[in-house]
Write a protein that holds these residues in place. Structure first.
Motif, PDB file in Angstrom:
ATOM      1  N   GLY A 104       0.830  -1.313  -0.059  1.00  0.00           N
ATOM      2  CA  GLY A 104       0.056  -0.048  -0.003  1.00  0.00           C
ATOM      3  C   GLY A 104       0.734   1.267  -0.104  1.00  0.00           C
ATOM      4  O   GLY A 104       0.671   2.185  -0.679  1.00  0.00           O
ATOM      5  N   THR A 105       1.899   1.372   0.815  1.00  0.00           N
ATOM      6  CA  THR A 105       2.788   2.449   0.839  1.00  0.00           C
ATOM      7  C   THR A 105       3.445   2.584  -0.565  1.00  0.00           C
ATOM      8  O   THR A 105       3.756   3.724  -1.004  1.00  0.00           O
ATOM      9  CB  THR A 105       3.544   2.306   2.221  1.00  0.00           C
ATOM     10  N   ARG A 106       4.039   1.542  -0.950  1.00  0.00           N
ATOM     11  CA  ARG A 106       4.764   1.463  -2.133  1.00  0.00           C
ATOM     12  C   ARG A 106       3.937   1.995  -3.225  1.00  0.00           C
ATOM     13  O   ARG A 106       4.242   2.808  -4.028  1.00  0.00           O
ATOM     14  CB  ARG A 106       5.333   0.047  -2.655  1.00  0.00           C
ATOM     15  N   ASN A 107       2.522   1.674  -3.256  1.00  0.00           N
ATOM     16  CA  ASN A 107       1.783   2.002  -4.614  1.00  0.00           C
ATOM     17  C   ASN A 107       1.481   3.599  -4.187  1.00  0.00           C
ATOM     18  O   ASN A 107       1.345   4.121  -5.429  1.00  0.00           O
ATOM     19  CB  ASN A 107       0.400   1.302  -4.242  1.00  0.00           C
ATOM     20  N   ILE A 108       1.452   4.127  -3.206  1.00  0.00           N
ATOM     21  CA  ILE A 108       1.211   5.253  -2.948  1.00  0.00           C
ATOM     22  C   ILE A 108       2.432   6.341  -3.589  1.00  0.00           C
ATOM     23  O   ILE A 108       2.288   7.191  -4.254  1.00  0.00           O
ATOM     24  CB  ILE A 108       1.047   5.944  -1.408  1.00  0.00           C
ATOM     25  N   ARG A 168       4.679   5.196  -5.885  1.00  0.00           N
ATOM     26  CA  ARG A 168       4.578   5.093  -7.203  1.00  0.00           C
ATOM     27  C   ARG A 168       3.471   6.029  -8.265  1.00  0.00           C
ATOM     28  O   ARG A 168       3.759   6.458  -9.133  1.00  0.00           O
ATOM     29  CB  ARG A 168       4.329   3.433  -7.582  1.00  0.00           C
ATOM     30  N   VAL A 169       2.143   5.975  -7.538  1.00  0.00           N
ATOM     31  CA  VAL A 169       1.243   6.817  -8.283  1.00  0.00           C
ATOM     32  C   VAL A 169       1.845   8.246  -7.939  1.00  0.00           C
ATOM     33  O   VAL A 169       1.408   9.059  -8.834  1.00  0.00           O
ATOM     34  CB  VAL A 169      -0.263   6.626  -7.698  1.00  0.00           C
ATOM     35  N   ASP A 179      14.593   6.212  -6.642  1.00  0.00           N
ATOM     36  CA  ASP A 179      13.953   6.808  -7.796  1.00  0.00           C
ATOM     37  C   ASP A 179      14.191   8.375  -7.902  1.00  0.00           C
ATOM     38  O   ASP A 179      13.388   8.794  -8.708  1.00  0.00           O
ATOM     39  CB  ASP A 179      12.316   6.458  -7.629  1.00  0.00           C
ATOM     40  N   SER A 180      14.255   8.812  -6.707  1.00  0.00           N
ATOM     41  CA  SER A 180      14.572  10.511  -6.723  1.00  0.00           C
ATOM     42  C   SER A 180      13.498  11.099  -7.330  1.00  0.00           C
ATOM     43  O   SER A 180      13.673  11.935  -8.097  1.00  0.00           O
ATOM     44  CB  SER A 180      15.772  11.014  -7.408  1.00  0.00           C
ATOM     45  N   PRO A 181      12.213  10.890  -6.782  1.00  0.00           N
ATOM     46  CA  PRO A 181      11.150  11.731  -7.473  1.00  0.00           C
ATOM     47  C   PRO A 181      11.013  13.201  -7.209  1.00  0.00           C
ATOM     48  O   PRO A 181      11.684  13.576  -6.675  1.00  0.00           O
ATOM     49  CB  PRO A 181       9.847  10.871  -6.819  1.00  0.00           C
TER      50      PRO A 181
END
Length: 244
Positions: free
Chosen positions: A104-108, A110-111, A184-186
């Motif tokens: 769930g956290t990883r999905n947050i 990613r989106v 990923d350095s978003p």
């Protein structure tokens, strides 16, 4: 006149989520709330009719549903992730606790990375990810962002110690967020909150006291006399949900 910023809030019908939504609306934000069912969001609107026009509801039964979460993130400026399983009565360590928390956290993350409009992400972790409750309180110690509690994924997957499993879920979920930032350095920044036990008035609608969130329900069991004895406080530190 520019439109107000939009904040996506997961777990918006939970205890912390409900208070967070109300505070956001009070401060002039528009809210897109994620709820696990339409019934929960309709109950929220019924409880807060004056605020209902400021929130748009998205039904996502499971936070591991990346596609649904991706659609919910379109057009938002900020994300506050409060949704995470918190109970000690689960059946399967991996499926019910560990995987939903971490994925769930990883999905947050990613989106959010897909949406250039997102400026900041807030993730509600836990003091359990910082302090090992088995060592007790250490009031003389000053903790920093470099302090982490320890847990083994392998042990958490097989142990019958529900508190250990929940603690591990918080550790690995928060680490997943920081690992994403490093790897990923978003374009956005993040804040993680690590509260102790969350207490205070329930902001979420509920029909029965059994429907309360875990920490509030435990206290109600003492007040109501349901509990035959006062349960052990495995970590005697708390924060008021309104302060958080």
């Amino acid at each position: 006149m520019s439109s107000p910023p939009v904040v996506l809030v997961t777990g918006a019908t939970g205890c912390l989520g409900a208070h967070t939504v109300l505070e956001l609306i009070r401060r002039g934000y528009r809210v897109r709330g994620v709820s696990r069912s339409r019934e929960k969001s309709e109950a929220w609107n019924a409880a807060y009719p004056q605020q209902a026009c400021y929130i748009e509801w998205i039904t996502i039964p499971s936070i591991v549903d990346l596609e649904a979460l991706d659609r919910a993130s379109i057009g938002v400026d900020y994300i506050i992730h409060t949704a995470s399983p918190f109970n000690f009565d689960f059946e399967y360590n991996l499926e019910d606790m560990l995987v939903p928390s971490v994925v769930g956290t990883r999905n947050i993350m990613r989106v959010a990375a897909k949406r250039p409009r997102v400026k900041h992400v807030v993730i509600v972790s836990s003091l359990a990810a910082v302090v090992d409750h088995r060592e007790g309180l250490n009031p003389e110690r000053q903790y920093t962002p470099n302090d982490w509690a320890t847990a083994s994924w392998e042990e958490a997957a097989r142990t019958e110690d529900a508190v250990y499993v929940w603690t591990a879920s918080k550790i690995f979920a928060e680490r997943a967020a920081w690992d994403f930032m490093q790897e990923d350095s978003p374009h956005f920044s993040i804040t993680t909150f690590c509260p102790p036990v969350i207490l205070g008035p329930p902001g979420q609608p509920f029909e029965h006291f059994d429907d309360l969130n875990e920490s509030t329900r435990q206290h109600w069991s003492i007040i109501s006399g349901e509990a035959k004895s006062i349960p052990a406080a495995f970590f005697p530190a708390c924060v008021d949900v309104r302060d958080l």
